[in-house]
Design an enzyme around this catalytic site. Sequence first.
Site, PDB file in Angstrom:
ATOM      1  N   ASP A   1     -10.745  -3.221  -0.559  1.00 31.59           N
ATOM      2  CA  ASP A   1      -9.530  -3.878  -0.040  1.00 31.59           C
ATOM      3  C   ASP A   1      -9.478  -3.724   1.487  1.00 31.59           C
ATOM      4  O   ASP A   1      -8.430  -3.416   2.053  1.00 31.59           O
ATOM      5  CB  ASP A   1      -8.272  -3.285  -0.679  1.00 31.59           C
ATOM      6  CG  ASP A   1      -7.056  -4.199  -0.528  1.00 31.59           C
ATOM      7  OD1 ASP A   1      -7.251  -5.399  -0.216  1.00 31.59           O
ATOM      8  OD2 ASP A   1      -5.928  -3.725  -0.722  1.00 31.59           O
TER       9      ASP A   1
ATOM     10  N   LYS B   1      -9.014  -4.837   5.006  1.00 35.22           N
ATOM     11  CA  LYS B   1      -8.239  -5.897   5.661  1.00 35.22           C
ATOM     12  C   LYS B   1      -7.488  -5.269   6.827  1.00 35.22           C
ATOM     13  O   LYS B   1      -7.332  -4.030   6.881  1.00 35.22           O
ATOM     14  CB  LYS B   1      -7.271  -6.553   4.677  1.00 35.22           C
ATOM     15  CG  LYS B   1      -6.286  -5.587   4.025  1.00 35.22           C
ATOM     16  CD  LYS B   1      -5.404  -6.297   3.019  1.00 35.22           C
ATOM     17  CE  LYS B   1      -4.430  -5.329   2.343  1.00 35.22           C
ATOM     18  NZ  LYS B   1      -3.557  -6.012   1.363  1.00 35.22           N
TER      19      LYS B   1
ATOM     20  N   ASP C   1      -5.305   3.402   2.156  1.00 35.19           N
ATOM     21  CA  ASP C   1      -5.165   2.705   0.871  1.00 35.19           C
ATOM     22  C   ASP C   1      -6.472   2.666   0.080  1.00 35.19           C
ATOM     23  O   ASP C   1      -7.198   1.669   0.077  1.00 35.19           O
ATOM     24  CB  ASP C   1      -4.631   1.291   1.082  1.00 35.19           C
ATOM     25  CG  ASP C   1      -4.030   0.714  -0.194  1.00 35.19           C
ATOM     26  OD1 ASP C   1      -4.251   1.307  -1.267  1.00 35.19           O
ATOM     27  OD2 ASP C   1      -3.352  -0.318  -0.129  1.00 35.19           O
TER      28      ASP C   1
ATOM     29  N   GLU D   1      -4.399  -5.017   7.518  1.00 31.36           N
ATOM     30  CA  GLU D   1      -3.209  -4.261   7.132  1.00 31.36           C
ATOM     31  C   GLU D   1      -3.549  -2.834   6.724  1.00 31.36           C
ATOM     32  O   GLU D   1      -2.674  -1.952   6.763  1.00 31.36           O
ATOM     33  CB  GLU D   1      -2.483  -4.946   5.972  1.00 31.36           C
ATOM     34  CG  GLU D   1      -1.870  -6.293   6.331  1.00 31.36           C
ATOM     35  CD  GLU D   1      -2.812  -7.459   6.077  1.00 31.36           C
ATOM     36  OE1 GLU D   1      -2.309  -8.576   5.846  1.00 31.36           O
ATOM     37  OE2 GLU D   1      -4.042  -7.261   6.103  1.00 31.36           O
ATOM     38  N   ASN D   2      -4.784  -2.596   6.311  1.00 34.86           N
ATOM     39  CA  ASN D   2      -5.200  -1.262   5.866  1.00 34.86           C
ATOM     40  C   ASN D   2      -5.956  -0.486   6.941  1.00 34.86           C
ATOM     41  O   ASN D   2      -6.561   0.542   6.650  1.00 34.86           O
ATOM     42  CB  ASN D   2      -6.065  -1.368   4.604  1.00 34.86           C
ATOM     43  CG  ASN D   2      -5.231  -1.642   3.369  1.00 34.86           C
ATOM     44  OD1 ASN D   2      -4.026  -1.378   3.354  1.00 34.86           O
ATOM     45  ND2 ASN D   2      -5.847  -2.179   2.331  1.00 34.86           N
TER      46      ASN D   2
END
Length: 347
Positions: free
Chosen positions: A150, A152, A168, A154-155
């Site tokens: 995951d 991205k 995350d 945002e992480n």
Amino acid sequence: MSRGLKDGEEGQAQYRAPRVNLSLNDFNLEKRLGEGSFAQVVQVQQKETGRRYALKVVDKHLVLKHKQTEYISNERKLLDQFDYEGIVRLHFTFQDAASLYFGLELCPNGELYDQIQRKGRLSPEDSKFYGAEILLILEYLRQQGVIHRDLKPENLLLNAKGHLQLIDFGCAKRLALNQRSIAAAVSSSLQNSKRTASMVGTAEYLAPEVLRNEPVGYAADLWAFGCLLYHMLVGKPPFKGASEYLTFQLITDGEYSIPGNVPEAAQDLIRSLLAGEPSHRLGTGEKGLHDVKEHKFFAGIDWQNIRQQEAPSIAPPPAEPQSSADDFDWEWSSMAAALPSAKDSDT
């Protein structure tokens, strides 16, 4: 409580991040940092020590209802094992009747996503710097036999000095045992029996093999890395349809275009990472991620010392309405008052 939310399984080593005897009353809320489907993250200050943390508050009821115990347990275990400055550190855990709490290292400069949004897009030099730090994080994860699944903006958070730290790990997957060599781990990730075909991740960053329901290995993170480089340089992800279905169709068909103002070296690297066939992506060969580090886009990067160098400038956030913080402070106080003696026993 479900066994999937407990630590200390038979045969496992003790956790490094302690299970502490704390409750919400031991912290002052400062602000909300973010929220997801099963958790919210708030900035807190521990009253006794004055230290600040990002406290991840996981709703037990929702986790159990949606059968997500494995993801929460997986994240706790992986964060406890990692020891790298490019990955956010887990300091402690505790729980009460309603929630699990992860005391995480605070990254006060927010998400990489926010920097892209505020600046419109990042300069080639800033994109190169952040890209190099992300690549080193992926290199560390590969050494641990782990894919993130995951990756991205945002992480990826920016710490106090503006360097990136990955968060995350609920979707992360260990592909190889620790005692295996790195070469063996990479080799096993190319075998169906050693990979995972779970549909996890974020739509715009999903690799085509995930959408084809094929087993997934390290190459999926390389695809997401290519999407990240594009997003930084262009200001939006390469695959973005009017709906999730149309986004998936664009990914499956490999339909994207790179604006002409993106440097040629960056265009070449992006294309080499967004190859539809996983084994064709740069970084999946015998030299692994060294091939990516040697790409001309990263010319001039001091791989040994980049995290000691000055990071790109930070675009400050817009002013936040005071009322939202006040409202949540009331919510926090109500939660703490309702559970004055709730202490950890299992987390």
